[in-house]
Write a protein that holds these residues in place. Structure first.
Motif, PDB file in Angstrom:
ATOM      1  N   GLU A   1       0.823  -1.224   0.000  1.00 22.04           N
ATOM      2  CA  GLU A   1       0.000   0.000   0.000  1.00 22.04           C
ATOM      3  C   GLU A   1       0.854   1.271   0.000  1.00 22.04           C
ATOM      4  OE1 GLU A   1      -0.676  -2.724   2.090  1.00 22.04           O
ATOM      5  OE2 GLU A   1      -2.108  -3.268   0.510  1.00 22.04           O
ATOM      6  N   ASN A   2       2.135   1.151   0.307  1.00 16.27           N
ATOM      7  CA  ASN A   2       3.010   2.326   0.357  1.00 16.27           C
ATOM      8  C   ASN A   2       3.724   2.589  -0.969  1.00 16.27           C
ATOM      9  OD1 ASN A   2       3.685   0.759   3.359  1.00 16.27           O
ATOM     10  ND2 ASN A   2       2.629   2.722   3.326  1.00 16.27           N
ATOM     11  N   TYR A   3       3.269   1.920  -2.016  1.00 11.26           N
ATOM     12  CA  TYR A   3       3.948   2.058  -3.314  1.00 11.26           C
ATOM     13  C   TYR A   3       2.975   2.463  -4.406  1.00 11.26           C
ATOM     14  CZ  TYR A   3       7.829  -0.116  -0.934  1.00 11.26           C
ATOM     15  OH  TYR A   3       8.853  -0.353  -0.041  1.00 11.26           O
TER      16      TYR A   3
ATOM     17  N   GLY B   1       8.086   4.106  -4.066  1.00  7.77           N
ATOM     18  CA  GLY B   1       7.604   4.143  -2.687  1.00  7.77           C
ATOM     19  C   GLY B   1       7.330   5.549  -2.195  1.00  7.77           C
ATOM     20  N   TRP B   2       6.626   5.609  -1.084  1.00  5.60           N
ATOM     21  CA  TRP B   2       6.446   6.869  -0.378  1.00  5.60           C
ATOM     22  C   TRP B   2       7.804   7.307   0.178  1.00  5.60           C
ATOM     23  CZ3 TRP B   2       1.753   5.874   3.453  1.00  5.60           C
ATOM     24  CH2 TRP B   2       0.590   5.713   2.701  1.00  5.60           C
TER      25      TRP B   2
ATOM     26  N   ASN C   1       0.649  -1.261 -11.706  1.00  3.41           N
ATOM     27  CA  ASN C   1       0.158  -2.536 -11.212  1.00  3.41           C
ATOM     28  C   ASN C   1       0.508  -2.651  -9.728  1.00  3.41           C
ATOM     29  OD1 ASN C   1      -0.407  -5.122 -10.512  1.00  3.41           O
ATOM     30  ND2 ASN C   1       1.026  -6.083 -11.956  1.00  3.41           N
ATOM     31  N   PRO C   2      -0.392  -2.190  -8.862  1.00  4.28           N
ATOM     32  CA  PRO C   2      -0.072  -2.123  -7.430  1.00  4.28           C
ATOM     33  C   PRO C   2       0.229  -3.486  -6.807  1.00  4.28           C
ATOM     34  CG  PRO C   2      -2.120  -0.945  -7.936  1.00  4.28           C
ATOM     35  CD  PRO C   2      -1.745  -1.693  -9.162  1.00  4.28           C
ATOM     36  N   GLU C   3      -0.163  -4.570  -7.459  1.00  4.82           N
ATOM     37  CA  GLU C   3       0.076  -5.908  -6.897  1.00  4.82           C
ATOM     38  C   GLU C   3       1.502  -6.404  -7.162  1.00  4.82           C
ATOM     39  OE1 GLU C   3      -2.033  -7.760  -4.980  1.00  4.82           O
ATOM     40  OE2 GLU C   3      -3.114  -5.850  -4.995  1.00  4.82           O
ATOM     41  N   PHE C   4       2.166  -5.813  -8.151  1.00  7.55           N
ATOM     42  CA  PHE C   4       3.445  -6.355  -8.616  1.00  7.55           C
ATOM     43  C   PHE C   4       4.489  -6.487  -7.501  1.00  7.55           C
ATOM     44  CE2 PHE C   4       7.726  -5.937 -10.311  1.00  7.55           C
ATOM     45  CZ  PHE C   4       7.750  -6.965 -11.234  1.00  7.55           C
ATOM     46  N   CYS C   5       4.552  -5.483  -6.633  1.00  8.56           N
ATOM     47  CA  CYS C   5       5.623  -5.462  -5.624  1.00  8.56           C
ATOM     48  C   CYS C   5       5.379  -6.450  -4.479  1.00  8.56           C
ATOM     49  CB  CYS C   5       5.811  -4.049  -5.082  1.00  8.56           C
ATOM     50  SG  CYS C   5       4.335  -3.396  -4.264  1.00  8.56           S
TER      51      CYS C   5
ATOM     52  N   ILE D   1      -2.836  16.626   3.878  1.00  8.54           N
ATOM     53  CA  ILE D   1      -3.170  16.748   2.450  1.00  8.54           C
ATOM     54  C   ILE D   1      -3.682  15.406   1.958  1.00  8.54           C
ATOM     55  CG2 ILE D   1      -2.431  17.590   0.202  1.00  8.54           C
ATOM     56  CD1 ILE D   1      -0.144  18.924   1.394  1.00  8.54           C
ATOM     57  N   ARG D   2      -4.715  15.496   1.150  1.00 10.44           N
ATOM     58  CA  ARG D   2      -5.365  14.287   0.660  1.00 10.44           C
ATOM     59  C   ARG D   2      -5.359  14.305  -0.862  1.00 10.44           C
ATOM     60  NH1 ARG D   2      -9.392  11.323   3.105  1.00 10.44           N
ATOM     61  NH2 ARG D   2      -9.365  12.744   4.871  1.00 10.44           N
ATOM     62  N   HIS D   3      -5.196  13.130  -1.455  1.00  6.55           N
ATOM     63  CA  HIS D   3      -5.375  13.008  -2.905  1.00  6.55           C
ATOM     64  C   HIS D   3      -5.962  11.628  -3.124  1.00  6.55           C
ATOM     65  CE1 HIS D   3      -4.609  12.552  -7.160  1.00  6.55           C
ATOM     66  NE2 HIS D   3      -4.309  13.832  -7.227  1.00  6.55           N
ATOM     67  N   GLY D   4      -7.240  11.578  -3.444  1.00  7.64           N
ATOM     68  CA  GLY D   4      -7.910  10.275  -3.531  1.00  7.64           C
ATOM     69  C   GLY D   4      -7.843   9.579  -2.187  1.00  7.64           C
ATOM     70  N   HIS D   5      -7.355   8.333  -2.189  1.00 10.73           N
ATOM     71  CA  HIS D   5      -7.273   7.591  -0.931  1.00 10.73           C
ATOM     72  C   HIS D   5      -6.015   7.923  -0.136  1.00 10.73           C
ATOM     73  CE1 HIS D   5     -10.781   5.344  -1.859  1.00 10.73           C
ATOM     74  NE2 HIS D   5     -10.288   4.890  -2.990  1.00 10.73           N
ATOM     75  N   ALA D   6      -5.076   8.623  -0.772  1.00  8.06           N
ATOM     76  CA  ALA D   6      -3.811   8.921  -0.083  1.00  8.06           C
ATOM     77  C   ALA D   6      -3.972  10.159   0.809  1.00  8.06           C
ATOM     78  CB  ALA D   6      -2.708   9.165  -1.112  1.00  8.06           C
ATOM     79  N   VAL D   7      -3.645  10.008   2.079  1.00  5.25           N
ATOM     80  CA  VAL D   7      -3.725  11.129   3.027  1.00  5.25           C
ATOM     81  C   VAL D   7      -2.407  11.200   3.788  1.00  5.25           C
ATOM     82  CG1 VAL D   7      -5.011  12.170   4.932  1.00  5.25           C
ATOM     83  CG2 VAL D   7      -6.132  10.526   3.437  1.00  5.25           C
ATOM     84  N   PHE D   8      -1.825  12.385   3.854  1.00  2.00           N
ATOM     85  CA  PHE D   8      -0.571  12.539   4.588  1.00  2.00           C
ATOM     86  C   PHE D   8      -0.710  13.671   5.588  1.00  2.00           C
ATOM     87  CE2 PHE D   8       0.509  10.712   0.489  1.00  2.00           C
ATOM     88  CZ  PHE D   8       1.200   9.583   0.901  1.00  2.00           C
ATOM     89  N   GLU D   9      -0.378  13.373   6.844  1.00  2.06           N
ATOM     90  CA  GLU D   9      -0.402  14.403   7.881  1.00  2.06           C
ATOM     91  C   GLU D   9       1.021  14.574   8.366  1.00  2.06           C
ATOM     92  OE1 GLU D   9      -3.674  14.059  10.607  1.00  2.06           O
ATOM     93  OE2 GLU D   9      -2.561  15.201  12.100  1.00  2.06           O
ATOM     94  N   GLU D  10       1.660  15.612   7.867  1.00  4.95           N
ATOM     95  CA  GLU D  10       3.079  15.846   8.158  1.00  4.95           C
ATOM     96  C   GLU D  10       3.311  17.338   8.056  1.00  4.95           C
ATOM     97  OE1 GLU D  10       6.116  13.604   8.160  1.00  4.95           O
ATOM     98  OE2 GLU D  10       5.569  12.055   6.703  1.00  4.95           O
ATOM     99  N   SER D  11       4.589  17.749   8.071  1.00  2.00           N
ATOM    100  CA  SER D  11       4.820  19.186   7.972  1.00  2.00           C
ATOM    101  C   SER D  11       4.967  19.627   6.513  1.00  2.00           C
ATOM    102  CB  SER D  11       6.042  19.593   8.789  1.00  2.00           C
ATOM    103  OG  SER D  11       7.166  18.962   8.257  1.00  2.00           O
ATOM    104  N   MET D  12       4.644  20.896   6.313  1.00  2.00           N
ATOM    105  CA  MET D  12       4.802  21.531   4.992  1.00  2.00           C
ATOM    106  C   MET D  12       5.822  22.655   5.177  1.00  2.00           C
ATOM    107  SD  MET D  12       1.863  23.382   2.731  1.00  2.00           S
ATOM    108  CE  MET D  12       1.653  24.936   3.576  1.00  2.00           C
ATOM    109  N   LEU D  13       6.750  22.746   4.250  1.00  2.00           N
ATOM    110  CA  LEU D  13       7.817  23.750   4.336  1.00  2.00           C
ATOM    111  C   LEU D  13       7.663  24.741   3.188  1.00  2.00           C
ATOM    112  CD1 LEU D  13      10.712  24.613   5.446  1.00  2.00           C
ATOM    113  CD2 LEU D  13      11.621  23.086   3.673  1.00  2.00           C
TER     114      LEU D  13
END
Ligand SMILES: Cc1cc2nc3c(=O)[nH]c(=O)nc-3n(C[C@H](O)[C@H](O)[C@H](O)COP(=O)(O)OP(=O)(O)OC[C@H]3O[C@@H](n4cnc5c(N)ncnc54)[C@H](O)[C@@H]3O)c2cc1C
Length: 384
Positions: free
Chosen positions: A60-62, A363-364, A66-70, A215-227
């Protein structure tokens, strides 16, 4: 011509790890690296301390067509496996946050580990090797400026296009094309985003300021710092989302990720109130652009609602990214439909393998890219 069993192109993370794995199976392995030394990208990774894996890495972090490949490679060589190796070399490490494992002292520890593993496996490493031609007859032949080598297996581990100053080249993509493999579109990932004109004027002078966001984009959500930078936004939250963002899309940034519900309750100015949550200079610049120019008590219900909405979903348009020179990775690459997920071998070209960043698996931020390098390298190293 010197005969080898396996030639690995690229002495980076994936190439060295694969060479060691193949060598430890008794294969005669040669690594060809065009830089004057191996692992240059590892040296600067993780701010000089190499975030060498992420303990929670999973498919899920990639990102990949083809998300299944890894899945298979990651399951067969896990973050714990690499951590055991790190510990067996006596390398001190720590978890920084979110499962990100770093060297305590310097990235060179990881390069030394890879070189020790290669040495133990009898791997030959040639730096300063400028590859002029790759051909296939009974076996693969690789011609460099001054030598020629042959091997039954060829592993392409030349990475992506980011950070050309460290030796990135398009060789891997050219070899894929030469042998009829498909490529997906490639673009910079984990990269700062650049402002359009108006935002640049307002926020460019705040370079260096940072604040926590979601920040969200589709199902991806990241809660971290912005510079904030002179030219746009960076920091972990932006780098993460940049891999999902496409030209022309508006990103909505939640500036109050902790969900403060009682902001702007009605006293003083918006700047005074928001300065308790944000760096003051950001509060000033943001309020000048995004809130009514009067004390909060005088705002209408609609203005209040509008501001609350912007605080939690501030829409920002970007002109683009800082591109490959500042991207940590290259998204896309060799199309996984043309590779075996078990061995990384090209389906239609026996003996030809692609591993690491040159493959369409990205990867992320946070140690996931090295984990893919180790896992894909290991899969190929056990088969090549
Ligand atoms: C600034 C920065 C920091 C990073 N930090 C982290 C981190 O902390 N954690 C993490 O997981 N990921 C990090 N990454 C990403 C990570 O470095 C890469 O995903 C990883 O190195 C990919 O491994 P690779 O072996 O596929 O490619 P690379 O490590 O890039 O290795 C490719 C090798 O091939 C060589 N090569 C290229 N072209 C040729 C050619 N024509 N002939 C011969 N040799 C060639 C290159 O010189 C290089 O040595 C970072 C990236 C950058 C740019």
């Amino acid at each position: 011509m010197t005969p080898y069993d396996v030639i690995v192109l690229g002495g980076g993370a994936a190439g060295l790890f694969c060479a060691a794995a193949a060598g430890q199976r008794g294969r005669r392995v040669l690594v060809l690296e065009h830089n004057d030394r191996v692992g240059k990208k590892i040296t600067i990774s993780g701010g000089g301390r190499c975030n060498f894996t992420n303990i929670g890495a999973s498919p899920e972090n990639y990102l990949s067509s083809n998300p299944e490949f890894c899945r298979s490679a990651l399951a067969r060589y896990t973050p714990s496996d690499f951590l055991s190796l790190v510990e067996s070399h006596g390398i001190p490490w720590h978890e920084k946050k979110l499962g990100q494992l770093f060297c305590n002292t310097r990235s060179q520890d990881i390069i030394d580990l890879l070189l020790a593993e290669c040495s133990r496996a009898g791997v030959t490493i040639r730096c300063g090797a400028h590859i002029a031609e790759v051909a296939k007859g009974d076996c693969f032949r690789v011609r460099t400026a001054d030598s020629e080598f042959s091997a039954a297996s060829l592993v392409v581990a030349t990475g992506g296009l980011s950070f050309a100053k460290l030796g990135a080249s398009d060789l891997g993509y050219r070899i894929a094309r030469q042998f009829g493999l498909r490529l997906t579109g490639i673009r910079p990932g984990l990269v700062p985003l650049t402002f359009l004109g108006a935002e640049r004027e307002a926020f460019g002078p705040l370079s260096g300021v940072s604040l926590p966001v979601r920040i969200r984009h589709g199902h991806a959500v990241f809660e971290e710092s912005m510079l904030l930078t002179h030219r746009g936004f960076s920091g972990p939250a932006i780098l993460q989302i940049s891999s999902y963002w496409r030209e022309g899309e508006t990103l909505c940034i939640d500036l109050l990720p902790q969900g403060e519900s009682e902001v702007l309750p009605g006293r003083g100015t918006a700047v005074t109130q928001l300065s308790t949550l944000w760096p003051k200079r950001f509060a000033e610049a943001w309020c000048a652009r995004c809130t009514p120019d009067k004390p909060v008590a005088q705002w209408t219900a609609r203005e209040r609602e509008e501001t609350r909405r912007k605080l939690h979903a501030w829409p920002v348009d970007f002109s683009g990214t800082e591109g490959y020179p500042k991207a940590e990775v290259t998204l896309g690459g060799v199309d996984t439909r043309d590779l075996s997920s078990k061995t990384m071998e090209a389906r239609k070209v026996p003996g030809l393998y692609f591993i690491g960043e040159v493959v369409d698996v990205t990867g992320w931020l946070g140690g996931y890219n090295f984990q893919w390098a180790w896992a894909s390298a290991r899969a190929a190293g056990q088969a090549a």
